[in-house]
Design a protein around this motif. Sequence first.
Motif, PDB file in Angstrom:
ATOM      1  N   LEU A 154       0.810  -1.214   0.000  1.00 17.54           N
ATOM      2  CA  LEU A 154       0.000   0.000   0.000  1.00 17.54           C
ATOM      3  C   LEU A 154       0.847   1.270   0.000  1.00 17.54           C
ATOM      4  O   LEU A 154       0.502   2.251  -0.650  1.00 17.54           O
ATOM      5  CB  LEU A 154      -0.937   0.003   1.216  1.00 17.54           C
ATOM      6  CG  LEU A 154      -1.900  -1.191   1.318  1.00 17.54           C
ATOM      7  CD1 LEU A 154      -2.748  -1.080   2.579  1.00 17.54           C
ATOM      8  CD2 LEU A 154      -2.783  -1.288   0.088  1.00 17.54           C
ATOM      9  N   SER A 155       1.938   1.270   0.748  1.00 13.49           N
ATOM     10  CA  SER A 155       2.822   2.436   0.764  1.00 13.49           C
ATOM     11  C   SER A 155       4.206   2.014   1.214  1.00 13.49           C
ATOM     12  O   SER A 155       4.371   0.958   1.857  1.00 13.49           O
ATOM     13  CB  SER A 155       2.274   3.550   1.670  1.00 13.49           C
ATOM     14  OG  SER A 155       2.272   3.141   3.022  1.00 13.49           O
ATOM     15  N   ALA A 156       5.201   2.821   0.891  1.00 12.95           N
ATOM     16  CA  ALA A 156       6.594   2.552   1.267  1.00 12.95           C
ATOM     17  C   ALA A 156       7.330   3.880   1.319  1.00 12.95           C
ATOM     18  O   ALA A 156       7.362   4.612   0.328  1.00 12.95           O
ATOM     19  CB  ALA A 156       7.251   1.604   0.271  1.00 12.95           C
ATOM     20  N   GLU A 157       7.912   4.212   2.482  1.00 13.10           N
ATOM     21  CA  GLU A 157       8.584   5.498   2.680  1.00 13.10           C
ATOM     22  C   GLU A 157      10.017   5.289   3.150  1.00 13.10           C
ATOM     23  O   GLU A 157      10.272   4.494   4.059  1.00 13.10           O
ATOM     24  CB  GLU A 157       7.833   6.342   3.710  1.00 13.10           C
ATOM     25  CG  GLU A 157       6.414   6.688   3.310  1.00 13.10           C
ATOM     26  CD  GLU A 157       5.764   7.632   4.306  1.00 13.10           C
ATOM     27  OE1 GLU A 157       6.382   8.651   4.649  1.00 13.10           O
ATOM     28  OE2 GLU A 157       4.644   7.324   4.745  1.00 13.10           O
ATOM     29  N   LEU A 171       5.376   8.787   7.752  1.00 12.99           N
ATOM     30  CA  LEU A 171       6.607   8.884   8.527  1.00 12.99           C
ATOM     31  C   LEU A 171       6.945  10.343   8.779  1.00 12.99           C
ATOM     32  O   LEU A 171       6.880  11.164   7.865  1.00 12.99           O
ATOM     33  CB  LEU A 171       7.748   8.209   7.769  1.00 12.99           C
ATOM     34  CG  LEU A 171       9.143   8.270   8.397  1.00 12.99           C
ATOM     35  CD1 LEU A 171       9.197   7.503   9.709  1.00 12.99           C
ATOM     36  CD2 LEU A 171      10.189   7.750   7.418  1.00 12.99           C
ATOM     37  N   SER A 172       7.300  10.685  10.013  1.00  8.39           N
ATOM     38  CA  SER A 172       7.641  12.068  10.343  1.00  8.39           C
ATOM     39  C   SER A 172       8.891  12.495   9.584  1.00  8.39           C
ATOM     40  O   SER A 172       9.759  11.672   9.282  1.00  8.39           O
ATOM     41  CB  SER A 172       7.861  12.215  11.853  1.00  8.39           C
ATOM     42  OG  SER A 172       8.975  11.449  12.277  1.00  8.39           O
ATOM     43  N   PRO A 173       9.029  13.790   9.257  1.00  5.25           N
ATOM     44  CA  PRO A 173      10.182  14.239   8.469  1.00  5.25           C
ATOM     45  C   PRO A 173      11.517  14.023   9.155  1.00  5.25           C
ATOM     46  O   PRO A 173      12.540  13.884   8.482  1.00  5.25           O
ATOM     47  CB  PRO A 173       9.900  15.730   8.239  1.00  5.25           C
ATOM     48  CG  PRO A 173       8.872  16.095   9.252  1.00  5.25           C
ATOM     49  CD  PRO A 173       8.071  14.870   9.514  1.00  5.25           C
ATOM     50  N   ILE A 215      13.235   1.277   4.759  1.00  8.34           N
ATOM     51  CA  ILE A 215      11.974   1.584   4.091  1.00  8.34           C
ATOM     52  C   ILE A 215      10.849   1.108   5.003  1.00  8.34           C
ATOM     53  O   ILE A 215      10.785  -0.073   5.354  1.00  8.34           O
ATOM     54  CB  ILE A 215      11.855   0.898   2.718  1.00  8.34           C
ATOM     55  CG1 ILE A 215      12.972   1.343   1.790  1.00  8.34           C
ATOM     56  CG2 ILE A 215      10.506   1.222   2.085  1.00  8.34           C
ATOM     57  CD1 ILE A 215      12.926   0.673   0.430  1.00  8.34           C
ATOM     58  N   TYR A 216       9.980   2.028   5.401  1.00  9.62           N
ATOM     59  CA  TYR A 216       8.812   1.666   6.210  1.00  9.62           C
ATOM     60  C   TYR A 216       7.664   1.356   5.258  1.00  9.62           C
ATOM     61  O   TYR A 216       7.280   2.193   4.431  1.00  9.62           O
ATOM     62  CB  TYR A 216       8.448   2.798   7.161  1.00  9.62           C
ATOM     63  CG  TYR A 216       9.505   3.015   8.231  1.00  9.62           C
ATOM     64  CD1 TYR A 216       9.559   2.181   9.342  1.00  9.62           C
ATOM     65  CD2 TYR A 216      10.458   4.014   8.104  1.00  9.62           C
ATOM     66  CE1 TYR A 216      10.536   2.368  10.322  1.00  9.62           C
ATOM     67  CE2 TYR A 216      11.435   4.195   9.072  1.00  9.62           C
ATOM     68  CZ  TYR A 216      11.463   3.364  10.177  1.00  9.62           C
ATOM     69  OH  TYR A 216      12.432   3.537  11.132  1.00  9.62           O
TER      70      TYR A 216
END
Length: 484
Positions: free
Chosen positions: A360-363, A417-419, A371-372
Amino acid sequence: MIIGLTVLICLLFVGGGSTAPKVKDFSWQDKKIGAEDTAFILNFNRPMNHASVEKNLTIEPPLPGKVSWAGRRMAYTILEPAPYGNQYTVKLSGAKEKFYGLDQGEVMQPFQGLFSSRDRAFAYIGFQGEEKGRLILINLTKKQRPIILSPKNLEVMDFKFFPQGEKILFSAVEKQNEVPTLIEQQIYTVTTGVNLTPGDAKLKSSEVVGEIEKVLDNLEYQNLKFDLSADGQKIVIQRVNRKDVFDSGPWVLELGKEAQHLTNKEGIIQKGGDFLITPDSKNLVILQGEGTSILPINPETDSEDLIFLPKFGTVLNFAPDGSMATMVKYNQDGTRSLYIVTNQGEEREVLRTRPYGNILSAEFDPNKRIIYCLLTQVVEQGEEYQEQPYIAAFDLKRNILRPLVILPNQQKVHMDLSPDGLALLFDQMVTISNQEEEENTKNTKKISRLWMLPLDSKMPEDDSPWQLQPEELPQTGLNPKWLP
């Protein structure tokens, strides 16, 4: 006369002149910095003894970093983004000037500089009560009560932050519509009042919290998905002509100008599906046909050639510096693969789901080491199979996937994810029961709760689990996002 002048010059060199060595300029003085700010500069009025400066320089709270020199300028590059919500003090005393390679130089004037990191804050879409469907701001640094940014008559569908977090771009529909739908969206901006500093040129126009401005209507075209460029100057919107469904595709809206079709150099209108603006704010990564294309947003000024990536069906995210992206490949066996694609064209498969699982997402974390991911896997529930969402961290160096949080079965989950890379926000749909005393019956309803997962501890170096504990927030809402 010559002898006298020579003696005078020597005395000036030895005595260092009438001005003691000092810091002339500190590039972060009284500034609010963000994750993109990675180095500050100290500019001295004299050549300095490098070792004495580096030995005596302190930052409170500590910000580990490395030092480099260019003449009288010293650059300090921090190794990790400065944690948000902090005040910082830079101190330097006891350092000496450089006296032709010797150590007898004069001791500098003590220096103290002050700066801060941006507020730790986030926004979300309210779920119930007065907040339902409205844009809500939470400032954790100032410990304020939730601030409702959007008016009652608008149902917010999605939103994006401007680069400094001082404004939010959002799509919304009028609540007079019985069933709000995406095709009735209009695009607005709203001020947050966050991360403004005294003397900021934008302070006067943005000091009012909740100031709404409509930037795009839906009279002739329906507005669907949209994205905001990293520099805050361009908006790309997927639009459909109300009278001709074949007239559809991405439009470009530059602030202060009229919205225009996205075209190529020859003026031919571009078509496509899902898209993201690249971090350099110049290109659009868009799904076209059986693959993904990279197109210049302004073909007249951004003359890069068209790039087509036939393997990938979705682009999820970019690294903060734009050097790589996470993309998804749909495999014929029902699995999906997460790839890292660099700006040099290199491709690397980092994980593959089980059959019919989803990505669904990857940051990327700020240092591109982790990678979260927000993933799903198919699990058996009695005689049925359902998708089970979970949050995991993929260690790029060791190629290890570590599950962090298992979520209840639900179709829509959002993670951010926070900056500064120190916390994850996510929403979670739960079922609660309500005991009605008069009728002595129990009613159940679903609500969406907000959670935070602190990431301040380091990922283990071995294969042991990463023990993290999510914290339930007192708010209920959808789609939480950190301010940049």
